[in-house]
Design an enzyme around this catalytic site. Sequence first.
Site, PDB file in Angstrom:
ATOM      1  N   THR A 125       0.826  -1.201   0.000  1.00 42.73           N
ATOM      2  CA  THR A 125       0.000   0.000   0.000  1.00 42.73           C
ATOM      3  C   THR A 125       0.862   1.255   0.000  1.00 42.73           C
ATOM      4  OG1 THR A 125      -1.657  -1.252   1.227  1.00 42.73           O
ATOM      5  CG2 THR A 125      -1.946   1.125   1.167  1.00 42.73           C
ATOM      6  N   TYR A 167       4.644 -12.021   5.935  1.00 44.28           N
ATOM      7  CA  TYR A 167       3.463 -11.609   5.162  1.00 44.28           C
ATOM      8  C   TYR A 167       3.145 -12.717   4.178  1.00 44.28           C
ATOM      9  CZ  TYR A 167       0.416  -8.441   2.442  1.00 44.28           C
ATOM     10  OH  TYR A 167      -0.640  -7.853   1.801  1.00 44.28           O
ATOM     11  N   LYS A 176       1.220 -11.680   8.974  1.00 44.07           N
ATOM     12  CA  LYS A 176       0.097 -10.991   8.353  1.00 44.07           C
ATOM     13  C   LYS A 176      -0.533 -11.985   7.395  1.00 44.07           C
ATOM     14  CE  LYS A 176      -1.165  -7.077   5.397  1.00 44.07           C
ATOM     15  NZ  LYS A 176      -0.673  -5.960   4.559  1.00 44.07           N
ATOM     16  N   VAL A 184      -3.777  -5.702   9.972  1.00 42.71           N
ATOM     17  CA  VAL A 184      -2.969  -4.737   9.225  1.00 42.71           C
ATOM     18  C   VAL A 184      -3.856  -4.286   8.075  1.00 42.71           C
ATOM     19  CG1 VAL A 184      -0.836  -4.282   7.970  1.00 42.71           C
ATOM     20  CG2 VAL A 184      -0.853  -5.960   9.838  1.00 42.71           C
TER      21      VAL A 184
END
Length: 298
Positions: free
Chosen positions: A53, A141, A169, A209
């Site tokens: 992001t 992640y 995540k 998150v």
Amino acid sequence: MTHDPRRPFGRLLTAMVTPFAADGSLDVAGAQKLAEYLVDVQGNDALVISGTTGEAPTTTDAEKDTLLRAVVEAVGDRARIVAGVGTFDTAHTVELARDAAKAGAHGLLVVTPYYSRPPQAGLLAHFRAVAEATDLPVMLYDIPGRTATPIATETLLRLAEHPNIAAVKDAKGDLAATSAVTGHGGVAVYSGEDKLTLPLLAVGAVGVVGTPTHVIGRETRQLIEAFEAGDHAGALALHHRLLPVLTGFFRTQGVILVKAAMRLRGLPAGPVRSPLVDATEAEIEQLRADCERAGVEL
């Protein structure tokens, strides 16, 4: 900042967009202002800098370092700052991890190496090398939809034995696999898919998150706290109310619509970098409608 080992990065984290100036250059002052808004207004416990992001694929190593130092200076005394350092190259990822530690990061986000599709033995070696590069806690992640390679449950449980690997995540969308991880313990699970935060909490996740949390951070915290307090009906009602936002921000690539939302709120964001493209007027109007359905003003 209090520390709860069950939630090494708190409950609410936002993967912050990286503000750019009109000419596409890094907007350092804007990044500090946005970080302050996310911590002081939206109530984030931590911010992830230079994640997807944050348009990490199109920012330079020098820009990442400048951005991280600026955000640490702005809010590092009030929130944990987690630096995205994952790449498809172990040596480069280790270098970014060490740079992030020197810049004052409180933790590292390390995505599964993408494109080259390493076997699970390669993932073990990669993540362990990064975890051993610094003393910082690491959040793995797991997002096979982007990387093409899931972190197998057995691999994740072996990685959880490393003292520096604190969390994952989880954007795998596999509640059974997540349940196996939370049932074993040893690593905190954070939702990496906003619309699945409540289901993931139900199987043992500790937080999120987020991306839409740029605008619904406070409401998302309320959802998590309601669930943890045993008010499952209240958490479900919030989930249902927020669902148009949780899905609406992903009608196109999430960064695009978050930056559009930040501009509508008069906050620093600027344009996206190619190959992304800025939101169209139609996409912005649809986003307004999605937010309006959830009772969220832009």
